[in-house]
Enzyme design. Structure first.
Site, PDB file in Angstrom:
ATOM      1  N   MET A  30       0.864   7.091  -2.831  1.00 33.45           N
ATOM      2  CA  MET A  30      -0.088   7.606  -1.847  1.00 33.45           C
ATOM      3  C   MET A  30       0.614   7.833  -0.511  1.00 33.45           C
ATOM      4  SD  MET A  30      -3.872   6.204  -2.619  1.00 33.45           S
ATOM      5  CE  MET A  30      -3.713   4.558  -1.949  1.00 33.45           C
ATOM      6  N   LEU A  33       5.751   6.046   2.538  1.00 36.96           N
ATOM      7  CA  LEU A  33       6.756   5.420   1.683  1.00 36.96           C
ATOM      8  C   LEU A  33       7.549   4.341   2.417  1.00 36.96           C
ATOM      9  CD1 LEU A  33       8.211   8.446  -0.319  1.00 36.96           C
ATOM     10  CD2 LEU A  33       6.175   7.081  -0.787  1.00 36.96           C
ATOM     11  N   HIS A  34       7.939   3.326   1.658  1.00 37.87           N
ATOM     12  CA  HIS A  34       8.762   2.238   2.177  1.00 37.87           C
ATOM     13  C   HIS A  34       9.789   1.863   1.114  1.00 37.87           C
ATOM     14  CE1 HIS A  34       6.292  -0.241  -0.440  1.00 37.87           C
ATOM     15  NE2 HIS A  34       5.205   0.130   0.200  1.00 37.87           N
ATOM     16  N   HIS A  37       8.673   1.701  -2.576  1.00 41.53           N
ATOM     17  CA  HIS A  37       8.578   3.000  -3.254  1.00 41.53           C
ATOM     18  C   HIS A  37       9.969   3.534  -3.596  1.00 41.53           C
ATOM     19  CE1 HIS A  37       4.694   3.199  -0.847  1.00 41.53           C
ATOM     20  NE2 HIS A  37       4.269   3.399  -2.087  1.00 41.53           N
ATOM     21  N   GLU A 150       4.990  -3.983  -9.432  1.00 41.57           N
ATOM     22  CA  GLU A 150       4.196  -5.123  -9.891  1.00 41.57           C
ATOM     23  C   GLU A 150       3.362  -5.761  -8.774  1.00 41.57           C
ATOM     24  OE1 GLU A 150       6.854  -7.799 -11.892  1.00 41.57           O
ATOM     25  OE2 GLU A 150       6.745  -6.663 -13.772  1.00 41.57           O
ATOM     26  N   ASP A 152       0.921  -4.376  -7.393  1.00 43.10           N
ATOM     27  CA  ASP A 152      -0.400  -4.027  -7.911  1.00 43.10           C
ATOM     28  C   ASP A 152      -0.408  -4.307  -9.415  1.00 43.10           C
ATOM     29  OD1 ASP A 152      -1.705  -2.712  -5.479  1.00 43.10           O
ATOM     30  OD2 ASP A 152       0.190  -1.637  -5.623  1.00 43.10           O
ATOM     31  N   SER A 187       4.159  -3.178   1.540  1.00 45.82           N
ATOM     32  CA  SER A 187       2.974  -2.346   1.338  1.00 45.82           C
ATOM     33  C   SER A 187       2.868  -1.356   2.479  1.00 45.82           C
ATOM     34  CB  SER A 187       1.718  -3.222   1.294  1.00 45.82           C
ATOM     35  OG  SER A 187       0.541  -2.430   1.351  1.00 45.82           O
ATOM     36  N   SER A 188       2.318  -0.183   2.188  1.00 39.16           N
ATOM     37  CA  SER A 188       2.096   0.798   3.252  1.00 39.16           C
ATOM     38  C   SER A 188       1.165   0.243   4.323  1.00 39.16           C
ATOM     39  CB  SER A 188       1.510   2.081   2.656  1.00 39.16           C
ATOM     40  OG  SER A 188       2.405   2.652   1.724  1.00 39.16           O
ATOM     41  N   ARG A 189       0.261  -0.635   3.919  1.00 36.74           N
ATOM     42  CA  ARG A 189      -0.674  -1.214   4.886  1.00 36.74           C
ATOM     43  C   ARG A 189       0.016  -2.145   5.879  1.00 36.74           C
ATOM     44  NH1 ARG A 189      -3.940  -0.555   0.322  1.00 36.74           N
ATOM     45  NH2 ARG A 189      -5.953   0.415   0.765  1.00 36.74           N
TER      46      ARG A 189
END
Length: 282
Positions: A30, A33-34, A37, A150, A152, A187-189
């Site tokens: 989504m 990216l980090h 990813h 993993e 998620d 995480s992107s968050r």
């Protein structure tokens, strides 16, 4: 690097690659990216002839409209990061209307009960949204292998079940969680966390490490009570759930059977930012 926005252009390119007998790896994202990813893309590049990376913020998997609105969208930066790995990656970045047409809605799926555990209890319709977009992307990309993190883990099991039940010809590969230096799952968050919040959120992984250490010597009930008590002493983190579950069917453990594999799962809020993590216990 090819950046495609239309599904028909993607299908045409995929057909040409398959006619030339290229194996295709796929990394659905989504965006925002980090390093996590990028590690998936690196693994895809190392095992497949061609790699497709989708960048699409899927509206049907957000049960919170505000979360959808705030989700970071950084396409130009994402493309530059991918280029640092390889200039031969195919990026697919469609609009919502390209993926859904005039009706942005989810299909209904049965994942044999996986969808009702943990995340499913707190995010109504989330996995129908995940199933809808992943199925459509798989049908467009026709990958030989697809790579998922993993972090998620429940989503990973859902997608494996989707492939099984829909009869899709793709190998789903789970890749290790990529962590920041303090242990926080990437995480992107995380980009919405302040430096202070990011440091305090490392507590989540510290808890999981202690759970792993105690598993097998203390009962799941004892561990769960201990985790709840630990979070009560953390005013900046709100525990949403903690569960020890069977790694295959995701059912909460009632009585440990050490011949089976278990994982600990956690979801917590730092302010309005929801963070999830998990760890293999045995």
């Amino acid at each position: 690097m090819q950046i495609l926005k239309e599904k028909e252009a993607l299908r045409k390119l995929v057909r040409a690659l398959k006619n030339d007998r290229h194996s295709i790896g796929f990394v659905p994202t989504m965006g925002a990216l980090h390093e996590g990813h990028l590690s998936l893309i690196e693994q895809a590049l190392s095992t497949c002839d061609k790699v497709v990376v989708s960048i699409f913020v899927n509206p049907t998997q957000f049960n919170n409209p505000e979360d959808l609105q705030k989700y970071p969208r950084t396409l130009e930066k994402d493309v530059e990061l991918i280029k640092q790995l390889s200039d031969d990656v195919i990026v697919f970045s469609p609009t919502a209307s390209e993926m859904y047409g005039d009706s942005i809605s989810s299909e209904e799926f049965s994942f044999d009960g996986l969808e009702y555990q943990m995340e499913g209890k707190y995010r109504s319709g989330h996995f129908n949204g995940v199933g809808t977009i992943v199925k459509r992307l798989f049908e467009m990309v026709e990958p030989d292998k697809a790579f998922f993190g993993e972090k998620d883990y429940q989503q990973l099991q859902i997608i494996k079940k989707l492939v099984e039940k829909q009869g899709l010809n793709v190998e789903v590969i789970g890749c290790p969680i990529y962590r920041e230096k303090n242990g926080l799952a990437r995480s992107s968050r995380n980009e919405r966390l302040s430096a202070g919040e990011r440091q305090k959120a490392a507590f989540i992984y510290e808890i999981l490490q202690k759970v792993k250490e105690d598993f097998g010597t203390k009962s799941a009930k004892e561990i769960t009570t201990w985790v709840s008590n630990q979070f009560e002493s953390q005013p900046d983190l709100l525990l949403e759930y903690f569960e020890i579950a069977n790694a295959d069917n995701l059912l909460s453990v009632q009585e440990e059977d050490m011949t089976k594999k278990y994982r600990a799962f956690i979801a917590a809020y730092s302010g309005d930012i929801r963070l999830i993590d998990n760890i293999a216990l045995n």
